[in-house]
Design an enzyme around this catalytic site. Structure first.
Site, PDB file in Angstrom:
ATOM      1  N   LEU A  50     104.668  23.249  61.990  1.00 55.88           N
ATOM      2  CA  LEU A  50     105.827  23.673  61.336  1.00 55.88           C
ATOM      3  C   LEU A  50     105.940  25.211  61.204  1.00 55.88           C
ATOM      4  CD1 LEU A  50     105.841  20.429  61.831  1.00 55.88           C
ATOM      5  CD2 LEU A  50     107.287  20.681  59.622  1.00 55.88           C
ATOM      6  N   SER A 101      98.997  18.188  56.093  1.00 56.77           N
ATOM      7  CA  SER A 101      97.875  18.144  56.935  1.00 56.77           C
ATOM      8  C   SER A 101      97.810  19.434  57.826  1.00 56.77           C
ATOM      9  CB  SER A 101      97.777  16.799  58.025  1.00 56.77           C
ATOM     10  OG  SER A 101      99.105  17.021  58.932  1.00 56.77           O
ATOM     11  N   THR A 119      97.028  20.510  61.030  1.00 60.73           N
ATOM     12  CA  THR A 119      97.737  20.599  62.265  1.00 60.73           C
ATOM     13  C   THR A 119      99.062  20.589  62.079  1.00 60.73           C
ATOM     14  OG1 THR A 119      95.609  19.650  63.179  1.00 60.73           O
ATOM     15  CG2 THR A 119      97.645  19.811  64.683  1.00 60.73           C
ATOM     16  N   CYS A 120      99.668  19.609  61.335  1.00 57.43           N
ATOM     17  CA  CYS A 120     101.245  19.728  61.119  1.00 57.43           C
ATOM     18  C   CYS A 120     101.539  21.009  60.421  1.00 57.43           C
ATOM     19  CB  CYS A 120     101.453  18.339  60.344  1.00 57.43           C
ATOM     20  SG  CYS A 120     101.037  16.875  61.013  1.00 57.43           S
ATOM     21  N   GLN A 121     100.669  21.323  59.473  1.00 60.41           N
ATOM     22  CA  GLN A 121     101.417  22.465  58.837  1.00 60.41           C
ATOM     23  C   GLN A 121     101.415  23.861  59.895  1.00 60.41           C
ATOM     24  OE1 GLN A 121     100.540  22.748  54.772  1.00 60.41           O
ATOM     25  NE2 GLN A 121      99.298  24.797  54.956  1.00 60.41           N
TER      26      GLN A 121
END
Length: 151
Positions: free
Chosen positions: A50, A43, A45-47
């Site tokens: 991280l 996703s 935002t998560c990418q």
């Protein structure tokens, strides 16, 4: 409500992206741990979050802290994502029982079926020293990590 500083961190054992078991207890007495719960691999935002952690790994190395990402994704999904993105830290699969570890930290969103963006810095004795979370869809900043690691 996520667990607050001063709380004993719940122990767990989860498979990493290679299927190897990782437990919180294995770090006890040796080094701090930063648990980074995130909703879903791949996703946007998560990418972004991280990737920022990947690009700032020295922040964790310099504070002798093990960085562990945790989501409800399978180990296979996490492995594909880690390889694609070049993440130099372990990703743990809180896949089954679904979200059990996220629940124990107060980070699971029952209405969505995945973890909120919540972070916990745990000391060598297994006590939460810092915790913070962001609203759904909102990324955490590297500055929040710097502050949390300085405590």
């Amino acid at each position: 409500m996520i667990l607050r500083p001063g709380t004993a961190a719940p122990d767990f054992a989860l498979p990493n992206q290679f299927g190897q078991p990782v437990s919180l207890a294995s770090f006890r007495g040796m080094k701090r741990v930063t648990l980074v719960f995130f909703p879903l691999a791949f996703s946007s935002t998560c990418q972004g979050e991280l990737r920022e952690l990947r690009d700032n790994l020295t922040l964790f190395f310099e504070s002798d802290t093990e960085l562990l990402g945790v989501s409800v994704d399978s180990k296979h999904t996490l492995r594909a994502w880690a390889e694609e993105q070049g993440y130099g830290f372990q990703l743990l699969a809180d896949f089954w029982p679904h979200g059990e570890v996220a629940r124990s930290y107060g980070a699971f969103l029952d209405d969505r079926g995945y973890a909120n963006r919540a972070t916990f810095v745990i000391d060598e004795q297994g006590v939460i020293r810092s915790s913070f979370a962001s609203a759904p869809g909102e990324a955490r900043t590297i500055e929040q990590y710097r502050v949390a690691l300085s405590r």
